[in-house]
Scaffold this motif. Structure first.
Motif, PDB file in Angstrom:
ATOM      1  N   THR A  99     -13.467  37.724  44.978  1.00  0.00           N
ATOM      2  CA  THR A  99     -12.386  37.068  44.248  1.00  0.00           C
ATOM      3  C   THR A  99     -11.471  38.148  43.678  1.00  0.00           C
ATOM      4  N   PRO A 100     -10.238  37.798  43.272  1.00  0.00           N
ATOM      5  CA  PRO A 100      -9.312  38.813  42.759  1.00  0.00           C
ATOM      6  C   PRO A 100      -9.822  39.578  41.543  1.00  0.00           C
ATOM      7  N   ASP A 101     -10.708  38.968  40.738  1.00  0.00           N
ATOM      8  CA  ASP A 101     -11.176  39.635  39.527  1.00  0.00           C
ATOM      9  C   ASP A 101     -12.511  40.355  39.713  1.00  0.00           C
TER      10      ASP A 101
ATOM     11  N   ASN B 298     -11.045  39.690  52.033  1.00  0.00           N
ATOM     12  CA  ASN B 298      -9.634  40.031  51.809  1.00  0.00           C
ATOM     13  C   ASN B 298      -9.051  39.378  50.558  1.00  0.00           C
ATOM     14  N   ARG B 299      -9.888  38.731  49.744  1.00  0.00           N
ATOM     15  CA  ARG B 299      -9.393  38.111  48.515  1.00  0.00           C
ATOM     16  C   ARG B 299      -9.566  39.008  47.291  1.00  0.00           C
ATOM     17  N   THR B 300     -10.161  40.164  47.458  1.00  0.00           N
ATOM     18  CA  THR B 300     -10.369  41.053  46.326  1.00  0.00           C
ATOM     19  C   THR B 300      -9.491  42.287  46.467  1.00  0.00           C
TER      20      THR B 300
ATOM     21  N   GLN C 276     -12.829  46.431  47.507  1.00  0.00           N
ATOM     22  CA  GLN C 276     -13.130  46.510  48.938  1.00  0.00           C
ATOM     23  C   GLN C 276     -13.734  47.861  49.290  1.00  0.00           C
ATOM     24  N   SER C 277     -13.173  48.914  48.698  1.00  0.00           N
ATOM     25  CA  SER C 277     -13.640  50.264  49.022  1.00  0.00           C
ATOM     26  C   SER C 277     -15.050  50.522  48.495  1.00  0.00           C
ATOM     27  N   ALA C 278     -15.530  49.671  47.569  1.00  0.00           N
ATOM     28  CA  ALA C 278     -16.898  49.830  47.070  1.00  0.00           C
ATOM     29  C   ALA C 278     -17.916  49.656  48.187  1.00  0.00           C
ATOM     30  N   LEU C 279     -17.522  48.936  49.237  1.00  0.00           N
ATOM     31  CA  LEU C 279     -18.413  48.746  50.379  1.00  0.00           C
ATOM     32  C   LEU C 279     -18.401  49.930  51.340  1.00  0.00           C
TER      33      LEU C 279
ATOM     34  N   PRO D 284      -7.707  33.985  58.146  1.00  0.00           N
ATOM     35  CA  PRO D 284      -6.448  34.533  58.649  1.00  0.00           C
ATOM     36  C   PRO D 284      -5.235  33.662  58.351  1.00  0.00           C
ATOM     37  N   ILE D 285      -5.437  32.490  57.757  1.00  0.00           N
ATOM     38  CA  ILE D 285      -4.330  31.549  57.550  1.00  0.00           C
ATOM     39  C   ILE D 285      -3.651  31.756  56.199  1.00  0.00           C
ATOM     40  N   GLU D 286      -4.440  31.777  55.121  1.00  0.00           N
ATOM     41  CA  GLU D 286      -3.871  31.881  53.781  1.00  0.00           C
ATOM     42  C   GLU D 286      -3.661  33.351  53.415  1.00  0.00           C
ATOM     43  N   TYR D 287      -2.417  33.734  53.163  1.00  0.00           N
ATOM     44  CA  TYR D 287      -2.108  35.116  52.827  1.00  0.00           C
ATOM     45  C   TYR D 287      -1.778  35.289  51.347  1.00  0.00           C
ATOM     46  N   GLU D 288      -1.509  34.181  50.634  1.00  0.00           N
ATOM     47  CA  GLU D 288      -1.178  34.283  49.217  1.00  0.00           C
ATOM     48  C   GLU D 288      -2.414  34.695  48.420  1.00  0.00           C
ATOM     49  N   GLY D 289      -2.265  35.747  47.627  1.00  0.00           N
ATOM     50  CA  GLY D 289      -3.377  36.223  46.822  1.00  0.00           C
ATOM     51  C   GLY D 289      -4.425  36.982  47.600  1.00  0.00           C
ATOM     52  N   THR D 290      -4.067  37.502  48.779  1.00  0.00           N
ATOM     53  CA  THR D 290      -5.022  38.268  49.579  1.00  0.00           C
ATOM     54  C   THR D 290      -4.570  39.719  49.691  1.00  0.00           C
ATOM     55  N   TYR D 291      -5.524  40.576  50.040  1.00  0.00           N
ATOM     56  CA  TYR D 291      -5.266  42.000  50.216  1.00  0.00           C
ATOM     57  C   TYR D 291      -5.768  42.393  51.605  1.00  0.00           C
ATOM     58  N   PRO D 292      -4.873  42.563  52.563  1.00  0.00           N
ATOM     59  CA  PRO D 292      -5.316  42.911  53.926  1.00  0.00           C
ATOM     60  C   PRO D 292      -6.173  44.171  53.920  1.00  0.00           C
TER      61      PRO D 292
END
Length: 320
Positions: free
Chosen positions: A71-73, A110-112, A117-120, A150-158
């Motif tokens: 999640t974003p947080d 891709n939501r965080t 992400q880099s923690a992985l 791949p559909i929802e891009y709002e609030g995502t981080y590629p």
């Protein structure tokens, strides 16, 4: 390519088939990534069975499944763990995060934020994590199966290229056929089939399979074929960034796993060609003008395969 399947692998595939209808190829490729000691990225719309596939795989091999809902947080410490001061011992005590498992479901990765992400990254590449300057080894097998929409891009981080390159394979689940979806409804009518799933191999047997795969013979001509394919992606007229040497290594390991699954102790060009879209596609970046012209990466890979001469393996006869 032969249709024979290694007996141990056949048990796992049969187990997964009890839960996921009509996704034999996805299940087999998931096992390719797991057995090759790699990681898998599933990209598809919600509701097609991505999470269920991971759960069925973990239950089939008696592995510890840890799920991380991105999640974003979400913070890196939520993934890796945190050190908390213990006043009784007057020292810091480490509380491990969900990354300390055998199979990690990184749901909607891709939501965080990129920081989380880099923690992985370290865990996926080094099989270890570092928290407050202390390095902790991850238990083997360690397998990350990440999903993204791949559909929802709002609030995502590629995912950045460095993160994508850590995944051995990237693929899609796809919708089931009409008959398969009817079968899904029938299975889910009373009790979820995942509840009745039991392990068919142990973790120790899985570790042994991972070791056995490394002994699969890769002829010098096959290694050259892999490198020539990678090299041609870098010089293709529609490609801005081609497959790196890490991608070549990933192809060799994946082809060894696929050959082993099909009860062969040597790699064939068919293995490499079959795996190319799953190993190479997420490692290729098209030129802006190619993307504008709607050029597909899969078409580029097909062109590359057609331009590289297929080697004739000289050592097959002694294995037959």
């Amino acid at each position: 390519m032969t249709n024979r399947i290694h007996p141990g692998i056949k048990k796992i595939l049969h187990n997964i088939e009890k839960v996921i209808a009509g996704k034999q190829e996805v299940a087999k490729l998931s096992l390719v990534a797991l057995l090759a000691d790699g990681h898998l990225l599933l990209e598809d719309v919600p509701g097609v069975g991505k999470t269920m596939m991971v759960r069925a795989l973990s239950k089939s091999i008696s592995a510890e499944l840890r799920r991380i809902q991105f999640t974003p947080d979400l913070l890196p410490s939520d993934v890796m763990g945190v050190s908390i001061y213990n006043p009784r011992d007057m020292d810091f005590q480490f509380y491990p995060g969900p990354i300390m498992g055998n199979i990690i479901l990184a749901d909607e990765i891709n939501r965080t934020s990129p920081k989380t992400q880099s923690a992985l990254l370290e865990g996926m590449e080094e099989n270890s994590i570092t928290v407050d300057g202390v390095t902790y080894n991850l238990e083997k097998p360690f397998f990350v199966m990440a999903t993204q929409n791949p559909i929802e891009y709002e609030g995502t981080y590629p995912l950045p290229e460095a993160q994508l390159d850590r995944f051995l394979l990237k693929m899609k689940m796809g919708y089931p056929t009409l008959d398969e979806e009817i079968d899904v409804l029938q299975r889910a009518q009373k009790v979820s089939p995942i509840d009745n799933l039991h392990p068919v191999i142990s973790l120790q047997e899985l570790r042994q399979l991972q070791l056995d795969i490394k002994e699969v013979y890769v002829d010098e001509s096959m290694r050259r074929y892999i490198v020539e394919l990678s090299s041609h992606t870098r010089s293709h007229e529609n490609v801005f960034l081609g497959v790196s040497p890490r991608g070549s290594i990933a192809m060799m390991k994946a082809s060894q796993a696929l050959a082993f699954i099909h009860e062969r102790d040597y790699v064939l060009p068919d293995d490499i060609q079959y795996l190319a879209p799953f190993v190479f596609a997420h490692r290729i970046i098209l030129r802006p003008e190619a993307r504008f012209e709607r050029v597909q990466i899969e078409d580029v890979i097909e062109q590359v395969i057609s331009r590289v001469s297929v080697p004739i393996q000289k050592h097959v006869a002694k294995y037959e």
